[in-house]
Design an enzyme around this catalytic site. Structure first.
Site, PDB file in Angstrom:
ATOM      1  N   ASN A   1      19.354   0.071  -7.321  1.00 27.77           N
ATOM      2  CA  ASN A   1      18.668   1.032  -6.458  1.00 27.77           C
ATOM      3  C   ASN A   1      19.220   2.401  -6.810  1.00 27.77           C
ATOM      4  O   ASN A   1      20.327   2.764  -6.400  1.00 27.77           O
ATOM      5  CB  ASN A   1      18.914   0.696  -4.986  1.00 27.77           C
ATOM      6  CG  ASN A   1      18.174   1.625  -4.035  1.00 27.77           C
ATOM      7  OD1 ASN A   1      17.545   2.597  -4.459  1.00 27.77           O
ATOM      8  ND2 ASN A   1      18.254   1.349  -2.758  1.00 27.77           N
TER       9      ASN A   1
ATOM     10  N   ARG B   1      14.494  -1.142  -7.717  1.00 24.30           N
ATOM     11  CA  ARG B   1      13.713  -0.628  -6.589  1.00 24.30           C
ATOM     12  C   ARG B   1      13.039   0.665  -7.026  1.00 24.30           C
ATOM     13  O   ARG B   1      13.690   1.593  -7.514  1.00 24.30           O
ATOM     14  CB  ARG B   1      14.613  -0.342  -5.393  1.00 24.30           C
ATOM     15  CG  ARG B   1      13.870   0.296  -4.224  1.00 24.30           C
ATOM     16  CD  ARG B   1      14.806   0.617  -3.087  1.00 24.30           C
ATOM     17  NE  ARG B   1      14.078   1.226  -1.960  1.00 24.30           N
ATOM     18  CZ  ARG B   1      14.321   2.439  -1.481  1.00 24.30           C
ATOM     19  NH1 ARG B   1      15.256   3.191  -2.021  1.00 24.30           N
ATOM     20  NH2 ARG B   1      13.626   2.898  -0.458  1.00 24.30           N
TER      21      ARG B   1
ATOM     22  N   HIS C   1       9.232   0.709   2.949  1.00 29.72           N
ATOM     23  CA  HIS C   1      10.101  -0.379   3.412  1.00 29.72           C
ATOM     24  C   HIS C   1       9.430  -1.737   3.201  1.00 29.72           C
ATOM     25  O   HIS C   1       9.735  -2.711   3.902  1.00 29.72           O
ATOM     26  CB  HIS C   1      10.456  -0.238   4.900  1.00 29.72           C
ATOM     27  CG  HIS C   1      11.348   0.921   5.215  1.00 29.72           C
ATOM     28  ND1 HIS C   1      11.306   1.581   6.429  1.00 29.72           N
ATOM     29  CD2 HIS C   1      12.300   1.550   4.496  1.00 29.72           C
ATOM     30  CE1 HIS C   1      12.192   2.557   6.430  1.00 29.72           C
ATOM     31  NE2 HIS C   1      12.823   2.560   5.256  1.00 29.72           N
TER      32      HIS C   1
ATOM     33  N   ARG D   1      14.238  12.576  10.251  1.00 30.84           N
ATOM     34  CA  ARG D   1      12.816  12.846  10.063  1.00 30.84           C
ATOM     35  C   ARG D   1      12.097  12.870  11.410  1.00 30.84           C
ATOM     36  O   ARG D   1      12.387  12.085  12.299  1.00 30.84           O
ATOM     37  CB  ARG D   1      12.179  11.789   9.161  1.00 30.84           C
ATOM     38  CG  ARG D   1      12.737  11.756   7.749  1.00 30.84           C
ATOM     39  CD  ARG D   1      12.066  10.653   6.941  1.00 30.84           C
ATOM     40  NE  ARG D   1      12.783  10.404   5.709  1.00 30.84           N
ATOM     41  CZ  ARG D   1      12.921   9.205   5.144  1.00 30.84           C
ATOM     42  NH1 ARG D   1      12.377   8.142   5.718  1.00 30.84           N
ATOM     43  NH2 ARG D   1      13.590   9.059   4.028  1.00 30.84           N
TER      44      ARG D   1
ATOM     45  N   GLU E   1      17.103  -6.466   1.434  1.00 30.69           N
ATOM     46  CA  GLU E   1      16.142  -5.953   0.460  1.00 30.69           C
ATOM     47  C   GLU E   1      16.542  -6.291  -0.972  1.00 30.69           C
ATOM     48  O   GLU E   1      15.687  -6.510  -1.826  1.00 30.69           O
ATOM     49  CB  GLU E   1      15.989  -4.444   0.650  1.00 30.69           C
ATOM     50  CG  GLU E   1      15.364  -4.064   1.984  1.00 30.69           C
ATOM     51  CD  GLU E   1      15.264  -2.575   2.198  1.00 30.69           C
ATOM     52  OE1 GLU E   1      14.319  -1.967   1.666  1.00 30.69           O
ATOM     53  OE2 GLU E   1      16.143  -2.015   2.890  1.00 30.69           O
TER      54      GLU E   1
END
Length: 406
Positions: free
Chosen positions: A8, A101, A190, A251, A394
């Protein structure tokens, strides 16, 4: 042994995990960070219980180094040095593949994809939709290909799971020709987490995935909600970018677009200023001065009114999406909380589902307060809707998808 290295990559760092796919056990994990700075930092960890003694040296199970790391290629050399010095041996556990990823696949990529030069060109072109992520993901891919030129490399896209959305769910109500020309639509993110957790929920309940209507709430510093029907994403909260939807650590989530016009006109803020505001200085941080939910709860308990309001806004938005997806699905069998906040914050879970008993959602207060790193049920035995907490993984999902195409 079939091992997969999951990478990642960010612009100045990359994380990695080595996974034994025969047992799905993590053999090693690491972080190479501060790439391009005067002093880089690398951490390599071997889980104490998962690695045979033959693969260990006298080195500690967690090793750290500080040294210059000028670019991602140098970072991969540092990673290889860590494997050689600390194990597990990549000679004894040769890589079957490397899974990467990649944040944005647009509408071109809807499944794990072996990486070719054409795929890299497409990832680079899609960078306009994810300028902070895709270029960094591509840096990691190219560095990994230099380090492992004879190993298959596979891209797993965050957006892929949401390619099953119907036009009614992914379309924005703007000029259709303009939207098509500039690829303006909801993509969702996601996806690897939502896919993994929805499948784990079905396994936990011992029910076929195809029979379940689910709501998955991935609540971390970034947060998203997804409605999953029969294993397919049918609605999700993030949109063209990861900014849309729930309130997050930094955010804003959903906001009236006219706010941006108003701020520009009133303050002269540039588009870059507004971008920074909404992505890095809003959410919990903007409202409460802290982006960590634990700090927000602590400040609220101490009487900080801003923190209390921030928590209330966070939960109000979250409950609104749960209600939206209840209506969209018509019937919900399971609601699952995952990621850092979802897995660990009992107050968030309780507040998000409070008052929804009329919809068959009944939380067990004692189960909800239990501390555990395992998958568990936190609803009452007589709740029509099963409420679960399932740790996301993940990296394992990326590894599974990587193996599916090699």
């Amino acid at each position: 042994m079939s091992t997969v290295l999951v990478v990642n990559s960010g612009s100045s760092s990359f994380k990695y995990q080595l996974i034994d796919m025969d047992t799905e056990q993590m053999l090693a994990t690491g972080l190479v960070e501060r790439i391009g700075e005067s002093a880089g930092h690398a951490v390599h960890t071997i889980p104490e219980d998962d690695v045979p003694s033959a693969d260990r040296t006298d080195a500690p199970q967690t090793s750290e180094r500080d040294l210059p790391i000028p670019d991602h290629t140098a970072g991969f050399r540092v990673m290889l040095d860590a494997f050689e010095a600390n194990g597990p041996s990549l000679t004894r556990h040769p890589l079957r593949a490397i899974g990467h990823r990649v944040v944005h696949g647009g509408k071109r990529f809807f499944e794990p994809t072996p990486i070719t030069n054409l795929v890299k060109i497409n990832i680079e072109e899609l960078a306009e939709l994810a300028p902070l992520h895709n270029p960094a993901n591509l840096q990691g891919i190219e560095a990994a290909q230099k380090a492992f030129p004879d190993v298959p490399h596979v891209a797993v896209f965050d957006t892929a799971f949401h390619q099953t959305l119907a036009p009614a769910a992914y379309s924005y109500a703007i000029d259709a020709a303009l939207a098509e020309k500039h690829r303006v639509r909801k993509y969702g993110f996601h996806g690897t987490s939502h896919k993994f957790v929805s499948e784990e929920a079905a396994a936990f309940l011992g029910r076929p995935l195809a029979d379940l209507n689910q709501i998955v709430l991935h609540l971390g510093n970034g947060a998203s909600a997804t409605a999953v029907s029969g294993g397919r994403s049918v609605e999700t909260s993030m949109g063209l970018t990861p900014l849309e939807g729930l309130v997050m650590g930094t955010r804003s989530g959903d906001i009236d677009p006219a706010v941006l016009i108003h701020l520009h006109r009133r303050t002269g803020m540039s588009f870059d200023d507004i971008d920074t505001l909404l992505n890095r200085k809003s959410g919990l941080l903007g409202m409460a001065g802290a982006n960590d939910m634990r700090d927000v709860l602590s400040r609220s308990a101490a009487g900080d009114e801003k923190a209390t309001v921030a928590f209330d806004v966070y939960v109000h938005r979250l409950k609104g999406y749960v209600g939206n997806y209840l209506a969209q699905l018509g019937r919900v069998d399971v609601i699952t909380f995952t990621a850092g906040v979802g897995e660990n914050s009992a107050p968030v879970r309780a507040a998000a589902l409070s008052g929804l008993e009329a919809f068959g959602i009944r939380l067990d207060p004692e189960r909800n307060e239990e501390k555990s790193r395992e998958a568990r049920r936190i609803s009452t035995d007589d709740s029509d809707v099963a409420v679960l907490v399932i740790p996301t993984n993940e990296e394992l999902e990326i590894a599974r998808q990587t193996m599916s195409v090699v």
